[in-house]
Design an enzyme around this catalytic site. Structure first.
Site, mmCIF file in Angstrom:
data_model
loop_
_atom_site.group_PDB
_atom_site.id
_atom_site.type_symbol
_atom_site.label_atom_id
_atom_site.label_comp_id
_atom_site.label_asym_id
_atom_site.label_seq_id
_atom_site.Cartn_x
_atom_site.Cartn_y
_atom_site.Cartn_z
ATOM 1 N N CYS A 1 0.812 -1.212 0.000
ATOM 2 C CA CYS A 1 0.000 0.000 0.000
ATOM 3 C C CYS A 1 0.851 1.271 0.000
ATOM 4 C CB CYS A 1 -0.935 -0.019 1.205
ATOM 5 S SG CYS A 1 -1.928 1.461 1.355
ATOM 6 N N GLY B 1 10.399 -13.605 6.865
ATOM 7 C CA GLY B 1 10.142 -14.559 7.937
ATOM 8 C C GLY B 1 9.554 -15.867 7.457
ATOM 9 N N GLY C 1 -7.559 -5.562 -18.027
ATOM 10 C CA GLY C 1 -8.388 -5.623 -16.817
ATOM 11 C C GLY C 1 -8.939 -4.262 -16.437
ATOM 12 N N GLY D 1 -10.446 -3.381 -13.754
ATOM 13 C CA GLY D 1 -10.696 -3.360 -12.306
ATOM 14 C C GLY D 1 -10.169 -2.055 -11.728
ATOM 15 N N ALA E 1 -3.422 -5.837 -15.058
ATOM 16 C CA ALA E 1 -4.159 -5.533 -13.813
ATOM 17 C C ALA E 1 -5.351 -6.465 -13.727
ATOM 18 C CB ALA E 1 -4.598 -4.073 -13.818
ATOM 19 N N HIS F 1 -24.582 23.793 4.201
ATOM 20 C CA HIS F 1 -24.722 24.280 2.837
ATOM 21 C C HIS F 1 -23.684 25.357 2.593
ATOM 22 C CE1 HIS F 1 -26.585 25.495 -0.898
ATOM 23 N NE2 HIS F 1 -26.520 26.748 -0.497
HETATM 24 P P1 NAI Z 1 -9.703 -6.596 -10.058
HETATM 25 O O1 NAI Z 1 -10.068 -7.950 -9.609
HETATM 26 O O2 NAI Z 1 -10.312 -5.393 -9.441
HETATM 27 O O3 NAI Z 1 -9.958 -6.487 -11.647
HETATM 28 C C1 NAI Z 1 -9.363 -7.354 -12.582
HETATM 29 C C2 NAI Z 1 -10.108 -7.290 -13.894
HETATM 30 O O4 NAI Z 1 -9.376 -7.999 -14.884
HETATM 31 C C3 NAI Z 1 -11.508 -7.919 -13.833
HETATM 32 O O5 NAI Z 1 -12.449 -6.981 -14.294
HETATM 33 C C4 NAI Z 1 -11.368 -9.143 -14.719
HETATM 34 O O6 NAI Z 1 -12.582 -9.472 -15.368
HETATM 35 C C5 NAI Z 1 -10.293 -8.714 -15.715
HETATM 36 N N1 NAI Z 1 -9.582 -9.820 -16.392
HETATM 37 C C6 NAI Z 1 -9.078 -10.944 -15.814
HETATM 38 N N2 NAI Z 1 -8.475 -11.720 -16.746
HETATM 39 C C7 NAI Z 1 -8.562 -11.072 -17.944
HETATM 40 C C8 NAI Z 1 -8.122 -11.363 -19.285
HETATM 41 N N3 NAI Z 1 -7.439 -12.480 -19.597
HETATM 42 N N4 NAI Z 1 -8.408 -10.476 -20.261
HETATM 43 C C9 NAI Z 1 -9.096 -9.337 -19.977
HETATM 44 N N5 NAI Z 1 -9.515 -9.026 -18.731
HETATM 45 C C10 NAI Z 1 -9.260 -9.866 -17.723
HETATM 46 O O7 NAI Z 1 -8.097 -6.563 -9.928
HETATM 47 P P2 NAI Z 1 -7.050 -5.371 -9.880
HETATM 48 O O8 NAI Z 1 -7.567 -4.130 -10.508
HETATM 49 O O9 NAI Z 1 -5.799 -5.971 -10.429
HETATM 50 O O10 NAI Z 1 -6.885 -5.078 -8.334
HETATM 51 C C11 NAI Z 1 -6.374 -6.099 -7.465
HETATM 52 C C12 NAI Z 1 -6.842 -5.893 -6.062
HETATM 53 O O11 NAI Z 1 -6.289 -4.714 -5.511
HETATM 54 C C13 NAI Z 1 -8.343 -5.775 -5.971
HETATM 55 O O12 NAI Z 1 -8.803 -6.622 -4.956
HETATM 56 C C14 NAI Z 1 -8.576 -4.340 -5.627
HETATM 57 O O13 NAI Z 1 -9.720 -4.171 -4.804
HETATM 58 C C15 NAI Z 1 -7.295 -3.929 -4.902
HETATM 59 N N6 NAI Z 1 -7.041 -2.513 -5.103
HETATM 60 C C16 NAI Z 1 -7.866 -1.610 -4.506
HETATM 61 C C17 NAI Z 1 -7.688 -0.275 -4.724
HETATM 62 C C18 NAI Z 1 -8.627 0.686 -4.081
HETATM 63 O O14 NAI Z 1 -9.321 0.309 -3.161
HETATM 64 N N7 NAI Z 1 -8.706 1.920 -4.547
HETATM 65 C C19 NAI Z 1 -6.628 0.252 -5.592
HETATM 66 C C20 NAI Z 1 -5.864 -0.787 -6.202
HETATM 67 C C21 NAI Z 1 -6.064 -2.115 -5.938
#
Ligand code: NAI
Length: 462
Positions: free
Chosen positions: A42, A115, A176, A178, A266, A441
């Site tokens: 993080c 560890g 991805g 995400g 990602a 407000h």
């Molecule tokens: P994610 O699980 O959020 O999204 C991954 C995406 O990649 C999905 O939409 C999936 O359908 C797609 N995908 C998977 N395989 C694929 C393929 N072969 N071709 C095309 N698309 C594909 O994962 P992400 O963004 O990597 O994040 C990882 C973790 O880190 C998550 O659990 C997230 O919550 C956390 N995170 C949270 C943040 C926040 O709270 N602001 C910031 C960064 C990460």
């Protein structure tokens, strides 16, 4: 070697918060951390550095798009990428040093190195074996790999490489849609990179409220990001400074290729448990490679606990922190607890996206009777003044009892606004409770109140 009450493996948000609470509760505590700085993914290569780049690139966006309208004339600033990276690194440094200070203040020992657990009650770091009454695993997660895609952290990068590219690329493909893909994709999009996001599913940000997903994707498109939806990436072929991404469209199985200077992978993260010796200890795992724990975060091996990204649940720093505090209390013989029904999620793009509780789709699946109160930021005076009228607040409440079941926000400061709803939900509040609370407000928070009013007799400004 020193004997401890608790040794925590991992100095990220889960581990360091857990350590501070353990120390506050009077336990002799140590943290094992192999990185050169504390704070885990993080602080070092995740939340904090990405927020610095999101902030800087948002400032540029404001200068390019909104300054002139406010009477701020002149040339928009140009990007000094080296300086932007050093601002990001300074931000990391301030935060990681802050944790070191907190460790000293709380008399927590930092055992430097990686560890492992040779047996219950023992933690090995290098050649030293330390003894501890309780061990807490908080070793976090790493990017998961994708078959056919080889990460070199130069041309084909994970979020780690994407935070220290030598220059702003001309063309980037993000695999991805995400949280990571959209946050970092929008940083580079704002810095002038041509960004194409390839996503397997038909909607961005899986699991989020469908209305928010649609609005969010529309806004990102408007900002210049391209999307290829319903496409499975098959492979990447990378040279020294370019890569070709091959993907198949799910609807007709047709194969396509796209070139980029940088490919950001990602597609999710997986628990990081390598080298801990969990197999030999007989620690039970889930099918998805997470450590199984009970309601007190204890594994099947007495005295060994686990928290954060290595166990089930959303991989979020604040979820890990909450588990860290609660597990510390359990270890100290108290009654630590986490309410998993009220864990907010935030995407730090502009506008921000935030959610807590159930989505409409989940309520439908559960067959629950619910009502929707929605309010657009277009009806919020402050948002309009700040060119931030795009987006909405949506509150879901039980049809009979009016109890708040979920909230979904896309718009200015969504990541902060969501917390009044979190507090309300923790207190079992009704939408009317929010609606009857005086909101200052002009603030963005009035949009939350208006959405709550929309669950009852109706909003005022819509
Ligand atoms: P994610 O699980 O959020 O999204 C991954 C995406 O990649 C999905 O939409 C999936 O359908 C797609 N995908 C998977 N395989 C694929 C393929 N072969 N071709 C095309 N698309 C594909 O994962 P992400 O963004 O990597 O994040 C990882 C973790 O880190 C998550 O659990 C997230 O919550 C956390 N995170 C949270 C943040 C926040 O709270 N602001 C910031 C960064 C990460």
């Amino acid at each position: 070697m020193a004997n401890y009450d608790v040794i925590i493996i991992g100095g990220g948000p889960g581990g360091y918060v857990c350590a501070i609470r353990c120390a506050q509760l009077g336990l002799k505590t140590a943290v094992v951390e192999g990185r050169e700085t504390l704070g885990g993914t993080c602080l070092n290569v995740g939340c904090i550095p990405s927020k610095a780049l999101l902030h800087a690139s948002h400032m540029l966006h404001e200068a390019e798009h909104n300054f002139a309208a406010m009477g701020l004339k002149g040339k928009s600033p140009s990007v000094d990428w080296k300086q932007m990276l050093s601002y990001k690194d300074d931000t990391i440094g301030q935060n990681t040093k802050g944790i070191e200070f907190l460790f000293k203040k709380n008399k927590i020992d930092w055992l430097k190195g990686w560890g492992s657990i040779p047996a219950a009650g023992k933690v090995q770091v290098g050649d030293d074996v330390h003894e501890a009454k309780k061990i807490i695993i908080a070793s976090g997660s790493v990017p998961s790999s994708l078959p056919g895609v080889e990460v070199d952290e130069k041309v084909v990068v994970t979020s780690t490489g994407a935070l220290e590219l030598p220059k702003v690329p001309k063309k980037m493909v993000v695999i991805g849609a995400g949280v990571i893909g959209l946050e970092l994709g929008s940083v580079y999009n704002r810095l002038g990179t041509e960004v194409t996001v390839i996503e397997f599913l038909d909607a961005v940000t899986p699991g989020m409220d469908a209305e928010v997903q649609k609005t969010f994707q529309r806004m990102l498109k408007k900002q210049g990001m391209d999307f290829v939806m319903g496409a499975a990436v098959q492979k990447t072929e990378a040279g020294k400074s370019k890569a070709t991404v091959t993907y198949k469209l799910r609807k007709d199985d047709s194969e396509h290729q796209i070139d980029a200077d940088v490919v950001l992978v990602a597609t999710g993260r997986k628990p990081y448990v390598d080298g801990l010796g969990l197999d030999a200890l007989g620690i039970e795992m889930t099918q998805r490679g997470q450590i199984k724990v009970g309601a007190d975060w204890q594994t099947n091996v007495p005295g060994i606990y686990a928290i954060g990204d290595v166990i089930e649940g959303p991989m979020l720093a604040h979820k890990a922190e909450d588990e860290g505090m609660a597990a510390a209390e359990q270890v100290a013989g108290k009654h630590g607890h986490v309410n998993y029904g009220v864990i907010p999620g935030v995407i730090y793009t502009h506008p921000e996206v935030a959610n807590v509780g159930a989505t409409e789709q989940q309520l439908k699946e559960e067959g629950r009777a619910y009502k929707v109160g929605k309010f657009s930021f277009m009806g919020n005076g402050r948002a309009k003044a700040n060119f931030a009228g795009d987006g909405f607040v949506k509150i879901l409440a039980d049809k009979q009892t009016d109890r708040i079941l979920g909230c979904h926000i896309i718009g200015p400061a969504a990541g902060d606004l969501i917390h009044e709803v979190c507090v309300a939900m923790e207190f079992g509040a009704s939408a009317e409770d929010l609606a009857l609370t005086c909101h200052a407000h002009p603030t963005y928070s009035e949009a939350v109140r208006e959405a709550a009013l929309a669950c009852g007799d109706g909003p005022i400004h819509a």
